[in-house]
Design an enzyme around this catalytic site. Structure first.
Site, PDB file in Angstrom:
ATOM      1  N   ASP A  28     -31.750  39.011  42.502  1.00 26.66           N
ATOM      2  CA  ASP A  28     -32.222  38.135  43.288  1.00 26.66           C
ATOM      3  C   ASP A  28     -33.690  38.047  43.824  1.00 26.66           C
ATOM      4  O   ASP A  28     -34.109  39.127  43.691  1.00 26.66           O
ATOM      5  CB  ASP A  28     -31.161  38.344  44.644  1.00 26.66           C
ATOM      6  CG  ASP A  28     -31.274  37.033  45.531  1.00 26.66           C
ATOM      7  OD1 ASP A  28     -30.363  36.418  45.726  1.00 26.66           O
ATOM      8  OD2 ASP A  28     -32.236  36.787  46.075  1.00 26.66           O
ATOM      9  N   ILE A  29     -34.375  37.029  43.869  1.00 22.10           N
ATOM     10  CA  ILE A  29     -35.885  36.697  43.991  1.00 22.10           C
ATOM     11  C   ILE A  29     -35.831  37.530  45.860  1.00 22.10           C
ATOM     12  O   ILE A  29     -37.111  38.255  46.046  1.00 22.10           O
ATOM     13  CB  ILE A  29     -36.366  35.467  44.126  1.00 22.10           C
ATOM     14  CG1 ILE A  29     -37.759  35.670  43.963  1.00 22.10           C
ATOM     15  CG2 ILE A  29     -35.782  34.696  45.362  1.00 22.10           C
ATOM     16  CD1 ILE A  29     -38.300  34.422  43.869  1.00 22.10           C
ATOM     17  N   ASN A  81     -20.753  32.381  48.273  1.00 19.58           N
ATOM     18  CA  ASN A  81     -20.908  31.517  49.319  1.00 19.58           C
ATOM     19  C   ASN A  81     -20.522  30.096  48.912  1.00 19.58           C
ATOM     20  O   ASN A  81     -21.052  29.697  47.922  1.00 19.58           O
ATOM     21  CB  ASN A  81     -22.257  31.582  49.958  1.00 19.58           C
ATOM     22  CG  ASN A  81     -22.919  33.022  50.331  1.00 19.58           C
ATOM     23  OD1 ASN A  81     -21.748  33.683  51.181  1.00 19.58           O
ATOM     24  ND2 ASN A  81     -23.991  33.498  49.843  1.00 19.58           N
ATOM     25  N   GLY A 135     -23.366  29.933  53.918  1.00 19.12           N
ATOM     26  CA  GLY A 135     -24.749  30.341  53.690  1.00 19.12           C
ATOM     27  C   GLY A 135     -25.224  29.846  52.136  1.00 19.12           C
ATOM     28  O   GLY A 135     -26.475  30.443  51.946  1.00 19.12           O
ATOM     29  N   HIS A 157     -22.812  31.096  42.068  1.00 15.42           N
ATOM     30  CA  HIS A 157     -23.184  32.506  41.611  1.00 15.42           C
ATOM     31  C   HIS A 157     -22.318  33.497  42.366  1.00 15.42           C
ATOM     32  O   HIS A 157     -21.925  33.211  43.505  1.00 15.42           O
ATOM     33  CB  HIS A 157     -24.661  32.589  41.957  1.00 15.42           C
ATOM     34  CG  HIS A 157     -25.235  32.176  43.279  1.00 15.42           C
ATOM     35  ND1 HIS A 157     -25.069  30.722  43.413  1.00 15.42           N
ATOM     36  CD2 HIS A 157     -25.369  32.578  44.341  1.00 15.42           C
ATOM     37  CE1 HIS A 157     -25.447  30.349  44.629  1.00 15.42           C
ATOM     38  NE2 HIS A 157     -25.503  31.616  45.422  1.00 15.42           N
ATOM     39  N   HIS A 204     -23.031  37.099  44.039  1.00 15.20           N
ATOM     40  CA  HIS A 204     -23.767  38.053  44.558  1.00 15.20           C
ATOM     41  C   HIS A 204     -23.444  39.477  44.409  1.00 15.20           C
ATOM     42  O   HIS A 204     -22.126  39.777  44.660  1.00 15.20           O
ATOM     43  CB  HIS A 204     -24.115  37.864  45.997  1.00 15.20           C
ATOM     44  CG  HIS A 204     -24.897  36.848  46.498  1.00 15.20           C
ATOM     45  ND1 HIS A 204     -26.190  36.592  46.581  1.00 15.20           N
ATOM     46  CD2 HIS A 204     -24.237  35.345  46.500  1.00 15.20           C
ATOM     47  CE1 HIS A 204     -26.507  35.566  47.146  1.00 15.20           C
ATOM     48  NE2 HIS A 204     -25.406  34.789  47.112  1.00 15.20           N
TER      49      HIS A 204
HETATM   50  P1  5GP Z   1     -26.742  31.499  48.099  1.00 13.89           P
HETATM   51  O1  5GP Z   1     -27.330  31.659  49.501  1.00 13.89           O
HETATM   52  O2  5GP Z   1     -26.809  30.170  47.658  1.00 13.89           O
HETATM   53  O3  5GP Z   1     -25.403  32.229  48.128  1.00 13.89           O
HETATM   54  O4  5GP Z   1     -27.765  32.298  47.528  1.00 13.89           O
HETATM   55  C1  5GP Z   1     -28.588  31.944  46.576  1.00 13.89           C
HETATM   56  C2  5GP Z   1     -29.739  33.122  46.146  1.00 13.89           C
HETATM   57  O5  5GP Z   1     -30.440  32.590  45.194  1.00 13.89           O
HETATM   58  C3  5GP Z   1     -30.353  33.563  47.500  1.00 13.89           C
HETATM   59  O6  5GP Z   1     -29.865  35.000  47.501  1.00 13.89           O
HETATM   60  C4  5GP Z   1     -32.108  33.546  46.987  1.00 13.89           C
HETATM   61  O7  5GP Z   1     -32.704  34.416  47.380  1.00 13.89           O
HETATM   62  C5  5GP Z   1     -31.661  33.463  45.349  1.00 13.89           C
HETATM   63  N1  5GP Z   1     -32.901  32.666  44.719  1.00 13.89           N
HETATM   64  C6  5GP Z   1     -33.346  31.475  44.946  1.00 13.89           C
HETATM   65  N2  5GP Z   1     -34.285  30.964  44.279  1.00 13.89           N
HETATM   66  C7  5GP Z   1     -34.425  31.953  43.531  1.00 13.89           C
HETATM   67  C8  5GP Z   1     -35.098  32.228  42.284  1.00 13.89           C
HETATM   68  O8  5GP Z   1     -35.934  31.354  41.977  1.00 13.89           O
HETATM   69  N3  5GP Z   1     -35.208  33.278  41.624  1.00 13.89           N
HETATM   70  C9  5GP Z   1     -34.192  34.256  41.863  1.00 13.89           C
HETATM   71  N4  5GP Z   1     -34.132  35.292  41.130  1.00 13.89           N
HETATM   72  N5  5GP Z   1     -33.343  34.234  42.956  1.00 13.89           N
HETATM   73  C10 5GP Z   1     -33.250  33.060  43.688  1.00 13.89           C
END
Ligand code: 5GP
Length: 117
Positions: free
Chosen positions: A31-32, A90, A96, A103, A105
């Site tokens: 994750d970034i 999520n 969130g 995906h 986590h």
């Molecule tokens: P969500 O909030 O949808 O469950 O998680 C999305 C996740 O994607 C977040 O934790 C966010 O930091 C990660 N994310 C968003 N853009 C990027 C990206 O460009 N590269 C990577 N590696 N992770 C990303």
């Protein structure tokens, strides 16, 4: 055609991200914006927007996400019960969700609170 999700761009290598794990159905990368010392995202290669929109035909892909999680946890040294890891999915705004591409986590490397915030 809809714009690609950020995860589709990572999968097609348009956005660089080291791939930690890959098989026919899923791939994983860090994750970034990590929320724990280990924070990996495991994504299906097929675009499924969110878990509640998966179809019966996606059963193998859903299983592959969890099997990959176990393999990655082992690879990263957190599978042992004395350490451990948490998987989070999520679905939607209240949960969130920010990226409309299913995906999982994988969080590890610190003690995680329960219930989550
Ligand atoms: P969500 O909030 O949808 O469950 O998680 C999305 C996740 O994607 C977040 O934790 C966010 O930091 C990660 N994310 C968003 N853009 C990027 C990206 O460009 N590269 C990577 N590696 N992770 C990303």
């Amino acid at each position: 055609m809809n714009e690609k999700t950020v995860f589709q761009k990572i999968l097609s290598r348009e956005i660089p991200a080291p791939i930690l794990y890959e098989d026919d159905l899923v791939a994983a990368f860090h994750d970034i914006n990590p929320q724990a010392p280990t924070h990996v995202l495991i994504v299906p290669k097929k675009l499924i927007p969110r878990v509640g929109e998966a179809e019966p035909e996606d059963q193998a892909t859903l299983g592959a996400l969890l099997l990959a999680a176990g393999k990655i946890a082992d690879q990263l040294g957190v599978k042992d019960r004395s350490k451990g890891f948490r998987l989070v999915i999520n679905h939607g705004r209240d949960a969130g969700e920010t990226v409309p591409h299913l995906h999982v986590h994988l969080l590890a490397g610190r003690s995680l609170d329960w219930p989550p915030g």
